[in-house]
Design an enzyme around this catalytic site. Structure first.
Site, PDB file in Angstrom:
ATOM      1  N   GLU A 129       0.820  -1.209   0.000  1.00  0.00           N
ATOM      2  CA  GLU A 129       0.000   0.000   0.000  1.00  0.00           C
ATOM      3  C   GLU A 129       0.859   1.267   0.000  1.00  0.00           C
ATOM      4  OE1 GLU A 129      -3.029  -1.791   3.364  1.00  0.00           O
ATOM      5  OE2 GLU A 129      -1.740  -0.107   3.857  1.00  0.00           O
ATOM      6  N   CYS A 132       2.479   8.277   2.195  1.00  0.00           N
ATOM      7  CA  CYS A 132       3.079   7.294   3.102  1.00  0.00           C
ATOM      8  C   CYS A 132       3.440   6.069   2.260  1.00  0.00           C
ATOM      9  CB  CYS A 132       2.042   6.956   4.186  1.00  0.00           C
ATOM     10  SG  CYS A 132       2.590   5.668   5.300  1.00  0.00           S
ATOM     11  N   CYS A 183       6.142  -7.804   6.830  1.00  0.00           N
ATOM     12  CA  CYS A 183       7.204  -7.344   7.735  1.00  0.00           C
ATOM     13  C   CYS A 183       7.569  -8.488   8.671  1.00  0.00           C
ATOM     14  CB  CYS A 183       6.697  -6.143   8.542  1.00  0.00           C
ATOM     15  SG  CYS A 183       7.962  -5.436   9.627  1.00  0.00           S
ATOM     16  N   CYS A 205       5.222  -6.874  15.286  1.00  0.00           N
ATOM     17  CA  CYS A 205       4.567  -6.045  16.311  1.00  0.00           C
ATOM     18  C   CYS A 205       3.109  -6.512  16.473  1.00  0.00           C
ATOM     19  CB  CYS A 205       4.622  -4.570  15.912  1.00  0.00           C
ATOM     20  SG  CYS A 205       6.300  -3.971  15.676  1.00  0.00           S
ATOM     21  N   CYS A 221      -0.055  -4.657  14.786  1.00  0.00           N
ATOM     22  CA  CYS A 221       0.078  -4.234  13.390  1.00  0.00           C
ATOM     23  C   CYS A 221      -0.407  -5.307  12.415  1.00  0.00           C
ATOM     24  CB  CYS A 221       1.551  -3.903  13.122  1.00  0.00           C
ATOM     25  SG  CYS A 221       1.916  -3.587  11.407  1.00  0.00           S
ATOM     26  N   GLY A 249       6.178  -2.537   6.305  1.00  0.00           N
ATOM     27  CA  GLY A 249       7.584  -2.922   6.395  1.00  0.00           C
ATOM     28  C   GLY A 249       8.397  -2.015   7.294  1.00  0.00           C
ATOM     29  N   HIS A 303       6.025   3.609  21.711  1.00  0.00           N
ATOM     30  CA  HIS A 303       4.806   2.916  22.145  1.00  0.00           C
ATOM     31  C   HIS A 303       4.749   2.492  23.608  1.00  0.00           C
ATOM     32  CE1 HIS A 303       4.090   3.351  18.006  1.00  0.00           C
ATOM     33  NE2 HIS A 303       4.634   2.231  17.594  1.00  0.00           N
ATOM     34  N   CYS A 343      -2.086   0.668   9.071  1.00  0.00           N
ATOM     35  CA  CYS A 343      -1.069   0.131   8.180  1.00  0.00           C
ATOM     36  C   CYS A 343      -1.290  -1.350   7.880  1.00  0.00           C
ATOM     37  CB  CYS A 343       0.299   0.346   8.838  1.00  0.00           C
ATOM     38  SG  CYS A 343       1.611  -0.615   8.157  1.00  0.00           S
TER      39      CYS A 343
HETATM   40  S1  SF4 Z   1       5.315  -2.656   9.757  1.00  0.00           S
HETATM   41 FE1  SF4 Z   1       6.150  -1.487  11.495  1.00  0.00          FE
HETATM   42  S2  SF4 Z   1       4.619  -1.731  13.121  1.00  0.00           S
HETATM   43 FE2  SF4 Z   1       4.186  -3.312  11.577  1.00  0.00          FE
HETATM   44  S3  SF4 Z   1       5.274  -5.167  12.278  1.00  0.00           S
HETATM   45 FE3  SF4 Z   1       6.641  -4.055  10.903  1.00  0.00          FE
HETATM   46  S4  SF4 Z   1       7.889  -2.740  12.217  1.00  0.00           S
HETATM   47 FE4  SF4 Z   1       6.111  -3.396  13.428  1.00  0.00          FE
END
Ligand code: SF4
Length: 340
Positions: free
Chosen positions: A84, A97, A104, A108, A111, A149, A205, A322
């Site tokens: 995206e 963005c 990723c 996290c 996310c 990512g 965070h 995201c």
């Molecule tokens: S995109 Fe950012 S917030 Fe999401 S898992 Fe990866 S590092 Fe963490």
């Protein structure tokens, strides 16, 4: 490609040395979409170029428009996964963005991109394409690397992308209009700090190491205190800005005691804190903090001498968190292929 890479291409195709600058001009200033359009390169030269290379521009495959003007664009990513880019207009600003990876590997907990796992690094071309191929490309004022990512996990593609964005032979953006967000892989962050002048955003965070580790496994490998200690060695007082991102979860990290701990942690660091409203994600026990609590948290930080603001939520009606739209699309495509 960077100018140096274009020089190598030109040499490999038997073109004169100055052709690299001409190609950069066609790609980044005139923004042509075919090699054939590069008319100051000889016909034979263009043929040799086209035999091995293409411009590499591809349009978004889908888009979702929010009532507030935010537009989320979907592109083909890596490993068959979509990625995206989100266009966010706001008064006299127009921010894009961008994503740096398909999925990723940082995992996290909050996310949607992290939940999808890792499917591959985007190339420099994939990153630049997000910026050049959207209809609003020419009116962008800011670029943030905060999409899917972890940019420091793909520095080999991100650094050349930043060079193309900021070089006079490239898109000639001021680094002051670019922000790279990271969870803080230390060695790579140091390289970014030393080789570019872009603004830096760090995902914090939580000021409590154990809690941060439970939300962001990266805390175990790169503790926040080490990241902050690296950042203390750099000047963020005027040319370059340091932002700390703090997602607020109801009943988890939104108590005023956390504001106190955060201010202690940030002592002596020239920075500002962005408080971010959590966009609820499916199958998660994490809750959104309420408005009054966020305001009180911001005020306490300001009282403690830390500049803090609450970031306005955008595009909530188009799955703004995201990775949510790409996650949805990837799931639909996977379900479809399983069904067939
Ligand atoms: S995109 Fe950012 S917030 Fe999401 S898992 Fe990866 S590092 Fe963490």
């Amino acid at each position: 490609m960077t100018l140096q890479q274009l020089r190598e291409v030109a040499a490999g195709c038997g073109l004169p040395g100055f052709a690299a600058k001409q190609i950069a001009d066609w790609l980044y200033v005139k923004r042509v979409t075919s090699i054939d359009a590069m008319t100051n390169i000889s016909l034979k030269g263009r043929e040799r170029l086209a035999a091995s290379y293409c411009v590499g521009r591809f349009s978004p495959k889908a888009e979702a428009r929010s009532v507030d003007g935010t537009v989320k664009y979907l592109f083909d990513g890596k490993g068959g996964r979509d990625i995206e880019a989100v266009y966010i207009p706001d008064r006299d600003r127009a921010t894009l963005c961008v994503s740096s990876q398909a999925g990723c590997r940082m995992g996290c907990r909050f996310c949607m991109t992290g939940r999808q796992g890792f499917h591959g690094n985007l190339t420099t071309a994939d990153i630049i394409n997000q910026i050049l191929s959207i209809p609003e490309s020419q009116s962008l004022t800011n670029i943030v690397f905060m999409g899917m990512g972890e940019p420091m996990d793909n520095l080999d593609a991100v650094l050349p992308a930043l060079e193309i964005l900021t070089a006079t032979w490239g898109l000639a953006w001021s680094p002051k209009r670019i922000t790279v967000s990271t969870i803080g892989k230390i060695k790579e962050l140091k390289t970014l700090l030393n080789t570019t002048k872009v603004h830096i955003a760090i995902s914090v965070h939580s000021p409590v190491a154990e809690q941060r580790a439970s939300l962001m496994p990266v805390e175990n490998a790169y503790p926040l205190k080490d990241v902050l200690s690296l950042l203390r060695g750099y000047d963020f007082s005027h040319q370059r800005r340091l932002s700390l991102e703090y997602i607020m979860w109801g009943g988890l990290n939104d108590n005023l005691r956390y504001a106190q701990s955060l201010s202690r942690l940030l002592k002596g660091l020239d920075c500002r804190v962005n408080l971010i409203r959590f966009h609820a994600i499916p199958d998660s026990d994490l809750k959104t903090s309420d408005e009054a609590t966020m305001t009180a948290f911001r005020d306490r930080l300001n009282d403690l001498g830390i500049t803090a603001t609450i970031r306005t939520s955008r595009g909530e009606d188009i799955a703004a968190a995201c990775g949510m739209l790409a996650g949805k699309q990837n799931k639909q495509e996977n379900d479809g292929s399983q069904a067939s």
